[in-house]
Write a protein that holds these residues in place. Structure first.
Motif, PDB file in Angstrom:
ATOM      1  N   LEU A 186      -6.639   0.467   0.654  1.00 34.71           N
ATOM      2  CA  LEU A 186      -6.394  -0.003   2.029  1.00 34.71           C
ATOM      3  C   LEU A 186      -6.812   1.033   3.059  1.00 34.71           C
ATOM      4  N   GLU A 187      -6.689   2.297   2.697  1.00 33.20           N
ATOM      5  CA  GLU A 187      -6.965   3.367   3.660  1.00 33.20           C
ATOM      6  C   GLU A 187      -8.429   3.416   4.080  1.00 33.20           C
ATOM      7  N   THR A 188      -9.320   2.935   3.187  1.00 35.29           N
ATOM      8  CA  THR A 188     -10.756   3.015   3.485  1.00 35.29           C
ATOM      9  C   THR A 188     -11.350   1.664   3.872  1.00 35.29           C
ATOM     10  N   ARG A 189     -10.537   0.619   3.920  1.00 34.74           N
ATOM     11  CA  ARG A 189     -11.042  -0.741   4.132  1.00 34.74           C
ATOM     12  C   ARG A 189     -10.619  -1.238   5.508  1.00 34.74           C
ATOM     13  N   ARG A 190     -11.540  -1.968   6.170  1.00 35.48           N
ATOM     14  CA  ARG A 190     -11.219  -2.572   7.457  1.00 35.48           C
ATOM     15  C   ARG A 190     -10.322  -3.778   7.230  1.00 35.48           C
ATOM     16  N   LEU A 241      -1.070  -2.457  -1.311  1.00 35.25           N
ATOM     17  CA  LEU A 241      -0.353  -1.363  -0.652  1.00 35.25           C
ATOM     18  C   LEU A 241       0.540  -0.611  -1.645  1.00 35.25           C
ATOM     19  N   ARG A 266      -2.227   0.440  -4.963  1.00 38.46           N
ATOM     20  CA  ARG A 266      -3.482   1.147  -4.688  1.00 38.46           C
ATOM     21  C   ARG A 266      -3.672   1.367  -3.182  1.00 38.46           C
ATOM     22  N   LYS A 267      -2.775   2.185  -2.618  1.00 38.76           N
ATOM     23  CA  LYS A 267      -2.815   2.477  -1.188  1.00 38.76           C
ATOM     24  C   LYS A 267      -4.207   2.981  -0.761  1.00 38.76           C
ATOM     25  N   ASP A 268      -4.867   3.729  -1.664  1.00 38.41           N
ATOM     26  CA  ASP A 268      -6.192   4.299  -1.355  1.00 38.41           C
ATOM     27  C   ASP A 268      -7.210   3.215  -0.983  1.00 38.41           C
TER      28      ASP A 268
END
Ligand code: 4GO
Length: 263
Positions: free
Chosen positions: A223-227, A216, A219-221
């Motif tokens: 988490l945004e695309t992962r279930r 978080l 590499r917030k990106d």
């Protein structure tokens, strides 16, 4: 997996094949690797591999004939191979793609130089263009090595138990948890207490939480695309409640006025 690399600088690969996990994988025949010189497929006294661009402009382009001959020669040796061109225009390489390539039996990697290859090569003879990131290199060789390295370590039997790909960063879409070794105190910095506790359940829990918060923060990106996996939503909600509590306390203090003991 059988790798064949096409390059005008095959010597760049001779030492690359020798070391570490790749060296061992070749010795133990988990992979085979060869680098072919594109110049060997060029004709004429000078065996030229480049020429001036139609339409003008600076720089040189890799001639199509030697490249086509080299690719066809490699395909004859590896008939089932996919042909990959390393190029800034390619799909950006990631761990999922590494896993997909690791499932193949044969791979031909084409490494360009100069200003790139004649477009008809990429159109007619290349199955897949891969970029290792959004930057330009002087040749595709380093990109090819990156792909070979990431793919090789996902082939069963190439990693020892200790090096297992299971705990990798990205293995389940998160960054890896922080790791420590001796000494316990290094220049005043202590190893987290829980890792010394011997309580493996607590250690596992700490590692899962650390991997999640680290992803978080860094590499917030990802988490945004992962279930989210089981339990991860609860961990995030707990942090959210902690953050909300801090903010509520701040508003309460502001409401109490400037002389309420706040600095
Ligand atoms: C690949 C090749 C960058 C990449 C390259 C990359 N630069 N980002 N340079 O994967 C054509 C001539 C491409 C030099 C090559």
């Amino acid at each position: 997996m059988k790798f064949a690399v096409l390059t005008i600088f095959p010597d760049m690969f001779t030492r690359f094949w020798e070391f570490g996990i790749i060296g061992r994988a070749i010795k133990e025949k988990k992979i085979s690797a060869s680098a072919l010189n594109i110049r060997d497929f060029a004709s004429g006294k000078h065996r030229t591999t480049d020429d001036r661009p139609f339409g003008g402009g600076t720089g040189m382009i890799m001639k199509p004939e030697p490249l086509a001959k080299a690719i066809r020669f490699a395909k004859n040796a590896l008939p089932g191979a996919s042909v990959v061109l390393l190029s800034p225009q390619g799909r950006v390489f990631n761990q999922v793609m590494a896993g997909q390539l690791a499932a193949l039996e044969e791979l031909i990697l084409v490494c360009g130089r100069y200003e790139g290859v004649d477009e008809r090569i990429s159109e007619e003879l290349v199955d897949l263009e891969i970029s290792i990131g959004d930057y330009v290199l002087t040749g595709g060789e380093l990109a090819g090595m990156v792909v070979i390295d990431a793919v090789t370590r996902l082939i069963p039997g190439t990693l020892g138990c200790a090096e297992s790909a299971q705990n990798d960063s990205f293995a389940d879409g998160l960054l890896e948890y922080p790791q420590f070794t001796r000494p316990r105190n290094f220049e005043g910095a202590e190893v987290p207490e829980v890792l010394l506790s011997g309580n493996h359940q607590e250690i596992e829990k700490w590692r899962r939480e650390s991997a999640l918060i680290r992803t978080l923060l860094k590499r917030k990106d990802l988490l945004e695309t992962r279930r989210l996996k089981k339990g991860e939503a609860d961990i995030l909600r707990k942090w959210l409640r902690d953050i909300e509590t801090i903010l509520e306390n701040q508003s309460a203090r502001s409401a109490a006025g400037p002389l309420s003991g706040d600095q």
